[in-house]
Design a protein around this motif. Structure first.
Motif, PDB file in Angstrom:
ATOM      1  N   ARG A 109       0.800  -1.097   0.045  1.00  0.00           N
ATOM      2  CA  ARG A 109       0.003  -0.027   0.016  1.00  0.00           C
ATOM      3  C   ARG A 109       0.837   1.446  -0.030  1.00  0.00           C
ATOM      4  NH1 ARG A 109      -2.944  -3.061   4.483  1.00  0.00           N
ATOM      5  NH2 ARG A 109      -4.747  -4.007   3.173  1.00  0.00           N
ATOM      6  N   ARG A 110       2.081   1.356   0.676  1.00  0.00           N
ATOM      7  CA  ARG A 110       2.936   2.374   0.580  1.00  0.00           C
ATOM      8  C   ARG A 110       3.219   2.655  -0.781  1.00  0.00           C
ATOM      9  NH1 ARG A 110       8.155   3.386   3.645  1.00  0.00           N
ATOM     10  NH2 ARG A 110       8.212   5.907   3.463  1.00  0.00           N
ATOM     11  N   ALA A 111       3.805   1.561  -1.364  1.00  0.00           N
ATOM     12  CA  ALA A 111       4.424   1.552  -2.739  1.00  0.00           C
ATOM     13  C   ALA A 111       3.183   2.307  -3.775  1.00  0.00           C
ATOM     14  CB  ALA A 111       4.628   0.439  -3.262  1.00  0.00           C
ATOM     15  N   LEU A 112       1.901   1.879  -3.377  1.00  0.00           N
ATOM     16  CA  LEU A 112       0.681   2.219  -4.185  1.00  0.00           C
ATOM     17  C   LEU A 112       0.586   3.858  -4.237  1.00  0.00           C
ATOM     18  CD1 LEU A 112      -1.521  -0.697  -3.944  1.00  0.00           C
ATOM     19  CD2 LEU A 112      -0.473  -0.157  -5.825  1.00  0.00           C
ATOM     20  N   GLU A 113       0.802   4.285  -2.811  1.00  0.00           N
ATOM     21  CA  GLU A 113       0.891   5.548  -2.636  1.00  0.00           C
ATOM     22  C   GLU A 113       1.790   6.652  -3.890  1.00  0.00           C
ATOM     23  OE1 GLU A 113       1.951   6.369   1.372  1.00  0.00           O
ATOM     24  OE2 GLU A 113      -0.243   5.651   2.077  1.00  0.00           O
ATOM     25  N   ILE A 114       2.862   5.934  -4.118  1.00  0.00           N
ATOM     26  CA  ILE A 114       3.685   6.559  -4.904  1.00  0.00           C
ATOM     27  C   ILE A 114       3.501   6.457  -6.396  1.00  0.00           C
ATOM     28  CG2 ILE A 114       6.086   6.440  -5.687  1.00  0.00           C
ATOM     29  CD1 ILE A 114       7.035   5.724  -2.953  1.00  0.00           C
ATOM     30  N   ALA A 115       2.848   5.133  -6.691  1.00  0.00           N
ATOM     31  CA  ALA A 115       2.384   4.598  -8.080  1.00  0.00           C
ATOM     32  C   ALA A 115       1.132   3.792  -7.839  1.00  0.00           C
ATOM     33  CB  ALA A 115       3.668   3.786  -8.516  1.00  0.00           C
ATOM     34  N   PRO A 116       0.218   4.609  -8.162  1.00  0.00           N
ATOM     35  CA  PRO A 116      -1.119   4.121  -7.700  1.00  0.00           C
ATOM     36  C   PRO A 116      -1.680   2.957  -8.834  1.00  0.00           C
ATOM     37  CG  PRO A 116      -1.156   6.520  -7.721  1.00  0.00           C
ATOM     38  CD  PRO A 116       0.094   6.317  -8.105  1.00  0.00           C
ATOM     39  N   ASP A 117      -0.868   3.114  -9.904  1.00  0.00           N
ATOM     40  CA  ASP A 117      -1.268   1.966 -10.885  1.00  0.00           C
ATOM     41  C   ASP A 117      -0.172   0.629 -10.743  1.00  0.00           C
ATOM     42  OD1 ASP A 117       1.168   3.058 -11.773  1.00  0.00           O
ATOM     43  OD2 ASP A 117       0.719   2.984 -13.604  1.00  0.00           O
ATOM     44  N   GLY A 118       0.162   0.529  -9.436  1.00  0.00           N
ATOM     45  CA  GLY A 118       1.077  -0.679  -9.374  1.00  0.00           C
ATOM     46  C   GLY A 118       0.479  -2.035  -9.361  1.00  0.00           C
ATOM     47  N   LEU A 119      -0.736  -2.015  -9.240  1.00  0.00           N
ATOM     48  CA  LEU A 119      -1.443  -3.216  -9.522  1.00  0.00           C
ATOM     49  C   LEU A 119      -1.459  -3.694 -10.891  1.00  0.00           C
ATOM     50  CD1 LEU A 119      -4.320  -3.222  -6.814  1.00  0.00           C
ATOM     51  CD2 LEU A 119      -2.297  -4.284  -6.513  1.00  0.00           C
ATOM     52  N   GLU A 120      -1.762  -2.659 -11.867  1.00  0.00           N
ATOM     53  CA  GLU A 120      -1.645  -2.838 -13.072  1.00  0.00           C
ATOM     54  C   GLU A 120      -0.099  -3.133 -13.578  1.00  0.00           C
ATOM     55  OE1 GLU A 120      -4.265  -2.654 -15.406  1.00  0.00           O
ATOM     56  OE2 GLU A 120      -5.433  -2.600 -13.464  1.00  0.00           O
ATOM     57  N   ALA A 121       0.878  -2.672 -12.945  1.00  0.00           N
ATOM     58  CA  ALA A 121       2.266  -3.211 -13.040  1.00  0.00           C
ATOM     59  C   ALA A 121       2.430  -4.612 -12.910  1.00  0.00           C
ATOM     60  CB  ALA A 121       3.163  -2.312 -12.490  1.00  0.00           C
ATOM     61  N   GLY A 122       1.710  -5.176 -11.868  1.00  0.00           N
ATOM     62  CA  GLY A 122       1.735  -6.616 -11.503  1.00  0.00           C
ATOM     63  C   GLY A 122       1.295  -7.433 -12.505  1.00  0.00           C
ATOM     64  N   ARG A 123      -0.097  -6.897 -13.152  1.00  0.00           N
ATOM     65  CA  ARG A 123      -0.815  -7.679 -14.239  1.00  0.00           C
ATOM     66  C   ARG A 123       0.258  -7.551 -15.403  1.00  0.00           C
ATOM     67  NH1 ARG A 123      -5.468  -5.167 -16.311  1.00  0.00           N
ATOM     68  NH2 ARG A 123      -5.500  -6.987 -17.728  1.00  0.00           N
ATOM     69  N   ALA A 124       0.688  -6.628 -15.720  1.00  0.00           N
ATOM     70  CA  ALA A 124       1.829  -6.605 -16.822  1.00  0.00           C
ATOM     71  C   ALA A 124       2.811  -7.396 -16.824  1.00  0.00           C
ATOM     72  CB  ALA A 124       2.267  -5.023 -17.048  1.00  0.00           C
ATOM     73  N   CYS A 125       3.604  -7.494 -15.578  1.00  0.00           N
ATOM     74  CA  CYS A 125       4.607  -8.361 -15.167  1.00  0.00           C
ATOM     75  C   CYS A 125       4.275 -10.021 -15.567  1.00  0.00           C
ATOM     76  CB  CYS A 125       4.970  -8.220 -13.624  1.00  0.00           C
ATOM     77  SG  CYS A 125       6.242  -6.848 -13.312  1.00  0.00           S
ATOM     78  N   ARG A 126       2.897 -10.376 -14.946  1.00  0.00           N
ATOM     79  CA  ARG A 126       2.547 -11.561 -15.361  1.00  0.00           C
ATOM     80  C   ARG A 126       2.263 -11.910 -16.866  1.00  0.00           C
ATOM     81  NH1 ARG A 126       4.449 -14.779 -11.778  1.00  0.00           N
ATOM     82  NH2 ARG A 126       3.150 -16.499 -12.857  1.00  0.00           N
ATOM     83  N   ALA A 127       1.733 -10.849 -17.379  1.00  0.00           N
ATOM     84  CA  ALA A 127       1.427 -11.029 -18.724  1.00  0.00           C
ATOM     85  C   ALA A 127       2.839 -11.048 -19.636  1.00  0.00           C
ATOM     86  CB  ALA A 127       0.681  -9.935 -19.386  1.00  0.00           C
ATOM     87  N   LEU A 128       3.604 -10.217 -19.255  1.00  0.00           N
ATOM     88  CA  LEU A 128       4.946 -10.494 -19.961  1.00  0.00           C
ATOM     89  C   LEU A 128       5.596 -11.946 -19.893  1.00  0.00           C
ATOM     90  CD1 LEU A 128       8.342 -10.381 -19.541  1.00  0.00           C
ATOM     91  CD2 LEU A 128       7.325  -9.449 -21.496  1.00  0.00           C
ATOM     92  N   LEU A 129       5.578 -12.345 -18.642  1.00  0.00           N
ATOM     93  CA  LEU A 129       5.926 -13.839 -18.308  1.00  0.00           C
ATOM     94  C   LEU A 129       5.364 -14.620 -19.264  1.00  0.00           C
ATOM     95  CD1 LEU A 129       6.407 -15.608 -14.998  1.00  0.00           C
ATOM     96  CD2 LEU A 129       5.113 -16.642 -16.779  1.00  0.00           C
ATOM     97  N   ARG A 130       4.102 -14.615 -19.660  1.00  0.00           N
ATOM     98  CA  ARG A 130       3.395 -15.623 -20.462  1.00  0.00           C
ATOM     99  C   ARG A 130       3.669 -15.569 -21.661  1.00  0.00           C
ATOM    100  NH1 ARG A 130      -1.155 -14.030 -16.871  1.00  0.00           N
ATOM    101  NH2 ARG A 130      -1.734 -12.347 -18.205  1.00  0.00           N
TER     102      ARG A 130
END
Length: 343
Positions: A109-130
């Motif tokens: 949550r603290r990271a999301l205060e700096i980058a509110p789209d951090g959960l989207e970055a997580g999705r992007a990481c998993r999509a890149l892996l695939r």
């Protein structure tokens, strides 16, 4: 705002209540500051819950606002420490997983205060892996993979993607986080093509010489080496360049390296760089690790391997395949991805 605190012992999985007013201790300066906020009545801070740990007594502190519990009783599997945040579990939260605890979610949550789209970055990481694993298996013909810093299992893992191309593809996962080992061994039980070993990337020779690695992988045939979101958790003094070189040198010709890494785009996107500096401070304060490196530093990890088109690019730009794209904004220029081939 009225806040009452109740403590629940996790030693022996018992449930004992203690009155409010217990002491708060933490592992980092940030946790101490957050505890101070609670004492002053500022627990919310825009978040839905807050849990702190009284580490010497192994107590989970549960905060209540208006008499309603804000955090659930959490019990970890044997051998899993939930008194400090785990990199793997923070990532698990970011990619939508469920194998994380409140101490991890506080960091996220603290990271999301700096980058509110951090959960989207997580999705992007998993999509890149695939996409990367699918490319290696379907187009590059790779049939064996070494995934170092594999993290907690999610809905789509390396072996599942590779097995869509060839059910006989072999995968060895490597991690040293107890949470990963507990969940990973349970997931892979009975799968003869896939294994998980406990090892640390900072000792690459130990990984390469591990009997399970030698049993599962044939080092006379091309191997897909996966270094997704792991080298940026090695500080400069831990010689990430030497680690990467040792792993590359052990691979036969025709092998491929796939990498994702935190990126400081100072030269190309200076407006993003200031947020990156703050994110690096937060990660190191909360987790003790995390390096956002410049493009040239990340390229050096590839060595003399030949980068496959389109090269080293933001996650969404590496061979998009029509899959729904994560809606990154603040984090778009904060990670680079690439795949390279050993001649």
């Amino acid at each position: 705002m009225k806040i009452a605190a109740a403590a629940i012992s996790v030693s022996g999985h018992s449930r004992r209540r203690r009155p409010a007013g217990v002491s708060f201790t933490g592992t980092g300066e940030w946790y101490r500051r957050e505890a101070d906020k609670v004492r002053r009545g500022g627990v919310d801070n825009g978040h839905t819950a807050a849990t702190f740990l009284d580490y010497p007594r192994c107590w989970i502190i549960e905060f209540h606002k208006g008499g309603h519990p804000m955090a659930a009783d959490e019990v970890a599997p044997p051998g899993v420490d939930i008194s400090t945040p785990s990199i793997a579990r923070v990532y698990d939260f970011m990619v939508g997983g469920k194998d994380n605890f409140e101490v991890d979610r506080l960091v996220a949550r603290r990271a999301l205060e700096i980058a509110p789209d951090g959960l989207e970055a997580g999705r992007a990481c998993r999509a890149l892996l695939r996409r990367a694993v699918r490319y290696l298996a379907a187009e590059a013909g790779i049939r064996q993979f070494l995934d170092i810093g594999s993290g907690l299992p999610t809905e789509t893992n390396v072996h599942q993607v590779a097995h869509q191309v060839d059910p006989a593809a072999r995968v060895v996962y490597v991690d040293n986080d107890p949470s990963v080992l507990v969940h990973g061994h349970a997931l892979l039980a009975g799968d003869g093509t896939t294994a998980l070993i406990e090892a640390d990337i900072r000792s690459p020779e130990t990984i390469l010489e591990h009997p399970v690695v030698r049993e599962k992988l044939d080092f006379t045939q091309p191997i897909g080496l996966l270094l997704f979101s792991v080298l940026h958790h090695l500080n400069d003094g831990e010689d990430p360049g030497g680690v990467a070189a040792t792993l590359r040198d052990a691979l036969p010709a025709g092998s491929h390296l796939a990498i994702t890494h935190f990126w400081d785009p100072a030269e190309e996107h200076p407006e993003t760089s200031s947020r990156v500096v703050e994110a690096e401070r937060v990660f190191n304060e909360s987790l003790g690790t995390g390096r956002w490196r410049r493009r040239a530093e990340i390229e050096a990890f590839v060595g003399d391997f030949e980068l496959i088109e389109p090269g080293l690019v933001p996650l969404a730009e590496w061979r998009p395949d029509g899959e729904a794209v994560a809606e990154q904004k603040e984090t778009y220029y904060t990670m680079l991805a690439g795949v390279a081939r050993k001649r």
